[in-house]
Design a protein around this motif. Structure first.
Motif, mmCIF file in Angstrom:
data_model
loop_
_atom_site.group_PDB
_atom_site.id
_atom_site.type_symbol
_atom_site.label_atom_id
_atom_site.label_comp_id
_atom_site.label_asym_id
_atom_site.label_seq_id
_atom_site.Cartn_x
_atom_site.Cartn_y
_atom_site.Cartn_z
ATOM 1 N N LYS A 127 40.938 88.476 -26.503
ATOM 2 C CA LYS A 127 41.528 88.977 -27.749
ATOM 3 C C LYS A 127 40.553 88.753 -28.897
ATOM 4 O O LYS A 127 39.903 87.711 -28.978
ATOM 5 N N LEU A 144 41.293 90.021 -36.342
ATOM 6 C CA LEU A 144 40.723 90.162 -37.677
ATOM 7 C C LEU A 144 41.600 89.371 -38.641
ATOM 8 O O LEU A 144 42.803 89.626 -38.763
ATOM 9 N N ASN A 165 45.430 90.377 -37.364
ATOM 10 C CA ASN A 165 45.806 91.442 -36.431
ATOM 11 C C ASN A 165 44.810 91.544 -35.295
ATOM 12 O O ASN A 165 43.591 91.570 -35.522
ATOM 13 N N ALA A 166 45.325 91.586 -34.064
ATOM 14 C CA ALA A 166 44.469 91.781 -32.904
ATOM 15 C C ALA A 166 44.026 93.242 -32.861
ATOM 16 O O ALA A 166 44.788 94.145 -33.209
ATOM 17 N N ILE A 167 42.797 93.474 -32.453
ATOM 18 C CA ILE A 167 42.274 94.840 -32.358
ATOM 19 C C ILE A 167 41.953 95.175 -30.903
ATOM 20 O O ILE A 167 41.638 94.296 -30.099
ATOM 21 N N SER A 168 42.043 96.447 -30.568
ATOM 22 C CA SER A 168 41.755 96.891 -29.207
ATOM 23 C C SER A 168 40.377 97.531 -29.092
ATOM 24 O O SER A 168 39.837 97.680 -27.999
ATOM 25 N N ASN A 169 39.784 97.897 -30.237
ATOM 26 C CA ASN A 169 38.482 98.570 -30.251
ATOM 27 C C ASN A 169 37.479 97.701 -31.008
ATOM 28 O O ASN A 169 37.635 97.458 -32.205
ATOM 29 N N THR A 199 35.821 98.608 -34.412
ATOM 30 C CA THR A 199 36.582 98.577 -35.657
ATOM 31 C C THR A 199 35.694 98.011 -36.765
ATOM 32 O O THR A 199 35.048 96.983 -36.587
ATOM 33 N N CYS A 235 38.856 91.899 -44.753
ATOM 34 C CA CYS A 235 38.595 91.146 -43.518
ATOM 35 C C CYS A 235 37.909 89.816 -43.821
ATOM 36 O O CYS A 235 36.726 89.776 -44.140
ATOM 37 N N VAL A 237 36.653 87.067 -38.183
ATOM 38 C CA VAL A 237 36.650 87.706 -36.863
ATOM 39 C C VAL A 237 36.693 86.581 -35.840
ATOM 40 O O VAL A 237 35.771 85.764 -35.771
#
Length: 430
Positions: free
Chosen positions: A310, A313, A320-324, A327, A333, A336
């Motif tokens: 996982k 940000l 919030n978790a990101i899938s890409n 991003t 922000c 990370v």
């Protein structure tokens, strides 16, 4: 020593401030940046460049006429590759470092802040010029500067205060000068950053109307309403905003951005980002060009992407978790976080046992367990009329403390989204 704090609830997760001693390092520009036109609360900006245009650092690439929006500037030198689907992609020219400054001639500080595209740097990303324009500016008598940085892992604000303290204090003075009353400023910093407390105190003249206050290390100390309660002892009314009680809140990063815009005519084109997590061998604080892909930051820090379970940000509580991984980093922000499977293993969700822990830790005084049940059963009207769930600040204390592993805050977010589809009237005391 007893430190002040907010009135109710809260949790004390492990700080994991592994990068607290890591000085701010400039991240070299990547080969390409993708800069979103919407990096803030409100309407997206409108692209003012097209494919093939050559831009400098600081070139205005997206403008806006909307009351609640923010301008966007190029963070690199290069050529516009595309300007579509709400994103401007720029191919970087590594041989050029030209900059374009703001035109500040005959402009007020508020206009300069607007032209610089400054938004709240603490995560909410509300356009700063809007927040600094309350209905009655003369009513503002207190300016609160948020240096709490209560989220685990994050140390960007801490390092900014330590390394750019003089600029931060100057930004605070500039913000004070916007209001007719020249409000007193309180800078709130958690007690786990006492070096920053002492450092900023040394930079403030005894005659200046600024006070640095150390606060109890408790999450969510950096929440706007919680910070006001801890520093001033006042309660922001339900459904109200701080300006209703004569208070404006800004982040230390925002104060620094105001300093740079006013003193050096520099728009908001970069920000400090903490890169941490159990997969980062040496957690760092980087000054990152807006639009740099997250994958570039992780590669720079030597993270093995195949081990990532996982990426978050922001902080682990409200991020919030990101899938890409491509991003882009935006103005909002602050961190990370690269996490392994072991670090982010989730507890299997079970039935609520009615223990009330979520109620005990809620800093707003809501009943998260009941709101979660209403959300699960899609009882929107019931929630709206009885529980004021829109007051929820989505801090995640309820989910963090739930022994049944129920994702309470996620359910409340869904409920809030449904309620916000219906008209609602904010109220402020006279």
């Amino acid at each position: 020593m007893k430190f002040p704090s907010f009135a109710r609830g809260g949790v004390h997760p492990s700080g994991n401030k592994f990068s607290r001693k890591a000085g701010i390092t400039d991240l070299p520009a990547p080969d390409e940046v993708s800069i979103p036109l919407s990096q803030h609360i409100g309407a997206p900006a409108r692209a003012t460049v097209k494919k093939g245009d050559v831009v400098k650092i600081g070139t205005l690439i997206a403008d806006t006429d909307c009351a609640c929006s923010a301008k966007v500037h190029s963070s690199v030198c290069g050529t516009v590759k595309s300007a579509e689907n709400g994103i401007i992609t720029i191919t970087v020219d590594h041989n050029s470092h030209d900059t374009e400054q703001l035109n500040t001639e005959n402009k007020s500080l508020l206009e300069i802040i607007k032209d610089a595209g400054i938004v709240g740097m603490g995560g909410a990303s509300f356009p700063t010029h809007v927040k600094l324009s309350p209905p009655d500016p003369a009513h503002i008598d207190i300016l609160v500067i948020n240096g709490a940085e209560c989220e685990p892992y994050l140390t960007a604000d801490h390092r900014l205060m330590m390394e750019k303290g003089t600029a931060v204090i100057d930004g605070v003075k500039l913000l004070q000068g916007i209001f007719p009353s020249k409000p007193k400023a309180f800078i709130g910093i958690e007690a786990n950053k006492m070096d920053a407390v002492h450092h900023l105190r040394r930079l403030i003249d005894i005659n200046e109307n600024i006070e640095v206050q150390s606060l109890k290390t408790m999450y969510p100390q950096g929440g706007e309403k919680q910070l006001i309660k801890a520093l001033i002892g006042k309660e922001v009314p339900s459904a109200g905003l701080p300006f209703c009680i004569g208070i404006i809140v800004q982040n230390v990063g925002t104060a620094f951005a105001v300093h740079e815009a006013y003193r050096f005519k520099k728009p908001l084109t970069d920000r400090v980002v903490t890169v941490s997590g159990d997969l980062v061998r040496e957690p760092v604080n980087l000054k990152v060009p807006i639009g740099a892909p997250v994958s570039y930051l992780l590669k720079y820090c030597g993270v093995e992407t195949e081990k990532i379970a996982k990426v978050i940000l922001g902080g682990p509580m409200m991020g919030n978790a990101i899938s890409n991984l491509d991003t882009p980093v935006t103005k909002a922000c602050s961190g990370v976080l690269a996490m392994s499977e072991n670090a982010c293993r989730e507890v299997e969700e079970r039935d609520c046992i009615g223990c009330g822990k979520c109620v005990d830790v809620c800093p707003i005084g809501l009943m998260p367990n009941m709101l979660a049940k209403l959300s699960k059963n899609n009882m929107v009207e019931e929630a709206k009329s009885r529980f004021w769930c829109l007051d929820c600040i989505e801090c995640g204390c309820c989910s963090y403390s739930c022994p049944a592993g129920i994702k309470i805050v996620q359910r409340i977010k869904v409920l809030k989204a449904e309620i916000k589809k219906q008209p609602r009237q904010r109220s402020c005391p006279a």
